[in-house]
Design an enzyme around this catalytic site. Structure first.
Site, PDB file in Angstrom:
ATOM      1  N   GLY A  43      92.171   2.132  11.164  1.00 43.35           N
ATOM      2  CA  GLY A  43      92.448   0.721  11.433  1.00 43.35           C
ATOM      3  C   GLY A  43      92.894  -0.115  10.250  1.00 43.35           C
ATOM      4  CD  GLU A  98      85.601  -1.055   8.073  1.00 44.85           C
ATOM      5  OE1 GLU A  98      86.653  -1.114   8.759  1.00 44.85           O
ATOM      6  OE2 GLU A  98      84.642  -0.347   8.402  1.00 44.85           O
ATOM      7  CG  ASP A 102      82.173  -5.079  16.631  1.00 39.84           C
ATOM      8  OD1 ASP A 102      82.419  -6.231  16.995  1.00 39.84           O
ATOM      9  OD2 ASP A 102      81.854  -4.179  17.408  1.00 39.84           O
ATOM     10  CE  LYS A 130      85.501  -8.368  17.799  1.00 40.88           C
ATOM     11  NZ  LYS A 130      85.353  -7.268  18.784  1.00 40.88           N
ATOM     12  CG  PHE A 151      88.524  -5.002  22.088  1.00 44.37           C
ATOM     13  CD1 PHE A 151      87.484  -4.358  21.424  1.00 44.37           C
ATOM     14  CD2 PHE A 151      89.763  -4.389  22.148  1.00 44.37           C
ATOM     15  CE1 PHE A 151      87.683  -3.118  20.819  1.00 44.37           C
ATOM     16  CE2 PHE A 151      89.963  -3.138  21.555  1.00 44.37           C
ATOM     17  CZ  PHE A 151      88.926  -2.512  20.895  1.00 44.37           C
ATOM     18  NE  ARG A 164      95.244   3.517  15.334  1.00 46.12           N
ATOM     19  CZ  ARG A 164      93.938   3.299  15.140  1.00 46.12           C
ATOM     20  NH1 ARG A 164      93.545   2.211  14.525  1.00 46.12           N
ATOM     21  NH2 ARG A 164      93.047   4.163  15.567  1.00 46.12           N
TER      22      ARG A 164
HETATM   23  P1  IMP Z   1      81.033  -1.491  13.782  1.00 45.11           P
HETATM   24  O1  IMP Z   1      80.330  -0.284  13.270  1.00 45.11           O
HETATM   25  O2  IMP Z   1      80.469  -1.935  15.104  1.00 45.11           O
HETATM   26  O3  IMP Z   1      81.072  -2.642  12.783  1.00 45.11           O
HETATM   27  O4  IMP Z   1      82.493  -1.029  14.128  1.00 45.11           O
HETATM   28  C1  IMP Z   1      83.574  -1.292  13.344  1.00 45.11           C
HETATM   29  C2  IMP Z   1      84.784  -0.583  13.894  1.00 45.11           C
HETATM   30  O5  IMP Z   1      84.889  -0.777  15.291  1.00 45.11           O
HETATM   31  C3  IMP Z   1      86.064  -1.149  13.339  1.00 45.11           C
HETATM   32  O6  IMP Z   1      86.438  -0.500  12.141  1.00 45.11           O
HETATM   33  C4  IMP Z   1      87.034  -0.919  14.472  1.00 45.11           C
HETATM   34  O7  IMP Z   1      87.584   0.370  14.391  1.00 45.11           O
HETATM   35  C5  IMP Z   1      86.203  -0.987  15.711  1.00 45.11           C
HETATM   36  N1  IMP Z   1      86.299  -2.305  16.349  1.00 45.11           N
HETATM   37  C6  IMP Z   1      85.342  -3.246  16.456  1.00 45.11           C
HETATM   38  N2  IMP Z   1      85.767  -4.343  17.093  1.00 45.11           N
HETATM   39  C7  IMP Z   1      87.057  -4.110  17.400  1.00 45.11           C
HETATM   40  C8  IMP Z   1      88.084  -4.879  18.064  1.00 45.11           C
HETATM   41  O8  IMP Z   1      87.910  -6.039  18.495  1.00 45.11           O
HETATM   42  N3  IMP Z   1      89.286  -4.281  18.193  1.00 45.11           N
HETATM   43  C9  IMP Z   1      89.552  -3.023  17.732  1.00 45.11           C
HETATM   44  N4  IMP Z   1      88.632  -2.266  17.102  1.00 45.11           N
HETATM   45  C10 IMP Z   1      87.396  -2.807  16.943  1.00 45.11           C
HETATM   46 MG    MG Z   2      88.090   1.132  12.486  1.00 47.12          MG
END
Ligand code: IMP
Ligand code: MG
Length: 178
Positions: A43, A98, A102, A130, A151, A164
């Site tokens: 990402g 990053e 999230d 977020k 999202f 992407r």
């Molecule tokens: P976390 O471990 O929940 O913080 O996940 C982070 C990862 O989840 C990011 O690097 C993204 O790959 C994916 N992710 C979280 N939210 C989104 C979103 O709104 N769109 C796309 N990918 C997301």
């Molecule tokens: Mg990611």
């Protein structure tokens, strides 16, 4: 592809300006340091490629691949390293790049691993944040945009590996993933 986007959150110009601002901050802070940018694939690759050209001090780049998401929109809580960094980070100054923060679970896991290798410092630079979904406490030194709990796709961010290549960041229509 564009018709699946409910609304544009940040257009190309807004992203460019923000990336420039972040690059300037990092350049100021890492003048006399030994900077390594560590990027979590996939990402954040577009962000990295733009950001590193706004950084005017020496830096190494390296990549990690971890799996935290299935193909959906929620974190599974399971994080696995599929590809580790190649560089020795001991005594060096790490900035993790990053795309989006999230729950923070992925990042917390990665930071724990990198920390155990004794870098001189370790900070986080995320394009999107977020906070509503945060499950772990962490300090973010470089934060691009704070966004609501929606999202988003584009500028590297995917839904099921698609979108992407959108040049902007937009909210995906919920009917696409529900
Ligand atoms: P976390 O471990 O929940 O913080 O996940 C982070 C990862 O989840 C990011 O690097 C993204 O790959 C994916 N992710 C979280 N939210 C989104 C979103 O709104 N769109 C796309 N990918 C997301
Ligand atoms: Mg990611």
């Amino acid at each position: 592809m564009n018709q699946d986007v409910l609304k544009v959150l940040f257009n190309e110009k807004e992203i460019k300006d923000k990336v420039k601002e972040l690059g300037k901050k990092i350049s100021d802070d890492y003048k006399d340091k030994d900077l390594v940018l560590i990027t979590v694939l996939k990402g954040a690759v577009i962000f990295l490629s733009d950001l590193m050209r706004e950084i005017d001090v020496h830096c190494d780049i390296d990549f990690m691949v971890v799996s935290s998401y299935g193909s959906g929109t929620k974190t599974s809580g399971v994080v696995k390293i599929k590809k580790d960094v190649d560089v020795n980070i001991e005594g060096r100054d790490i900035v993790i790049i990053e795309d989006i923060l999230d729950s923070g679970m992925t990042l917390q896991y990665i930071m724990g691993i990198l920390q155990s290798r004794n870098p001189n410092s370790i900070e986080v630079c995320t394009l999107l944040n977020k906070p509503a979904r945060r499950e772990v406490d962490m300090s973010i030194k470089y934060n691009g945009f704070t966004i609501p709990d929606e999202f988003v796709v584009g500028y590297g961010l995917d839904y099921s590996e698609k979108y992407r290549n959108l040049p902007y960041i937009g909210v995906l229509k919920p009917e696409i993933y529900t």
